[in-house]
Design an enzyme around this catalytic site. Sequence first.
Site, short mmCIF file in Angstrom:
data_model
loop_
_atom_site.label_atom_id
_atom_site.label_comp_id
_atom_site.label_asym_id
_atom_site.label_seq_id
_atom_site.Cartn_x
_atom_site.Cartn_y
_atom_site.Cartn_z
N LYS A 4 0.73 -1.22 0.20
CA LYS A 4 0.30 -0.33 -0.19
C LYS A 4 0.52 1.18 -0.35
O LYS A 4 0.55 1.95 -0.92
CB LYS A 4 -1.12 0.51 1.43
CG LYS A 4 -1.84 -1.16 1.36
CD LYS A 4 -2.32 -1.07 2.28
CE LYS A 4 -4.00 -1.85 2.66
NZ LYS A 4 -4.90 -1.63 3.00
N PRO A 31 -7.49 3.57 4.69
CA PRO A 31 -8.25 2.79 5.98
C PRO A 31 -7.51 2.26 6.52
O PRO A 31 -6.48 1.66 5.84
CB PRO A 31 -9.09 2.68 5.53
CG PRO A 31 -8.90 2.11 3.78
CD PRO A 31 -7.49 2.83 3.39
N VAL A 34 -11.09 -2.46 8.02
CA VAL A 34 -12.49 -1.89 7.30
C VAL A 34 -13.21 -2.86 7.97
O VAL A 34 -14.05 -4.75 7.61
CB VAL A 34 -12.52 -1.95 6.24
CG1 VAL A 34 -13.23 -1.71 5.41
CG2 VAL A 34 -11.77 -0.54 5.97
N SER A 46 -9.63 -7.96 6.36
CA SER A 46 -10.72 -7.20 7.53
C SER A 46 -11.41 -8.24 7.90
O SER A 46 -11.56 -7.69 8.75
CB SER A 46 -11.01 -5.63 7.09
OG SER A 46 -10.11 -5.52 6.68
#
Length: 185
Positions: A4, A31, A34, A46
């Site tokens: 990321k 984020p 999640v 997540s």
Amino acid sequence: VKSKTLDERAAWDHMAGLPDDNRMELAVINPGVVYGPILEGDYGTSGEVVRKLMRRDMPGLPKIGWGSVDVRDVASAHLKAMIVPQAAGQRFCCIAEHAWMSEVAAILDRRFAARGYRVPTRKLPNFLVRLVALFDKPLRLVVNDLGHMSLIDNSRIKSVLDWQPRGLEEMVTAMGESMIEHKVV
């Protein structure tokens, strides 16, 4: 995390390399873990924590936690970043709050125990987690995070995008309900 970070750097580098007559604006939404409702049986990375807890795939809870956010709030942040002019050129930490695994488990237990989901609530001591991690490769990934609470500043996303996230109870409950609905658990 590494991929990321590299992807975001590539996006910023790409934007910086565009010719003046082809400039665009970029805003980045980052984020945490999640939660919230899933739309199908594919629950994403997540969702694995909630799935494991609701299926009782773990005997107890290591003292680990992470920044948490609802999927609906991530979508809202993306939309606002596209329409709020002040968002251009900024990166936003899209985190509602820090959540310990034990807090997530307590919510799931409170909401779903009466429906037959036996969520583990016993906390595992750090020394035991470290010992088991010697033989359990996936558990080794969390050893360095035991007891670590990441304090993430979400004031920029709240002020610039007027972002008001849901609370942990709502996001975890929504994920649990949708996992039952889609027969994930």
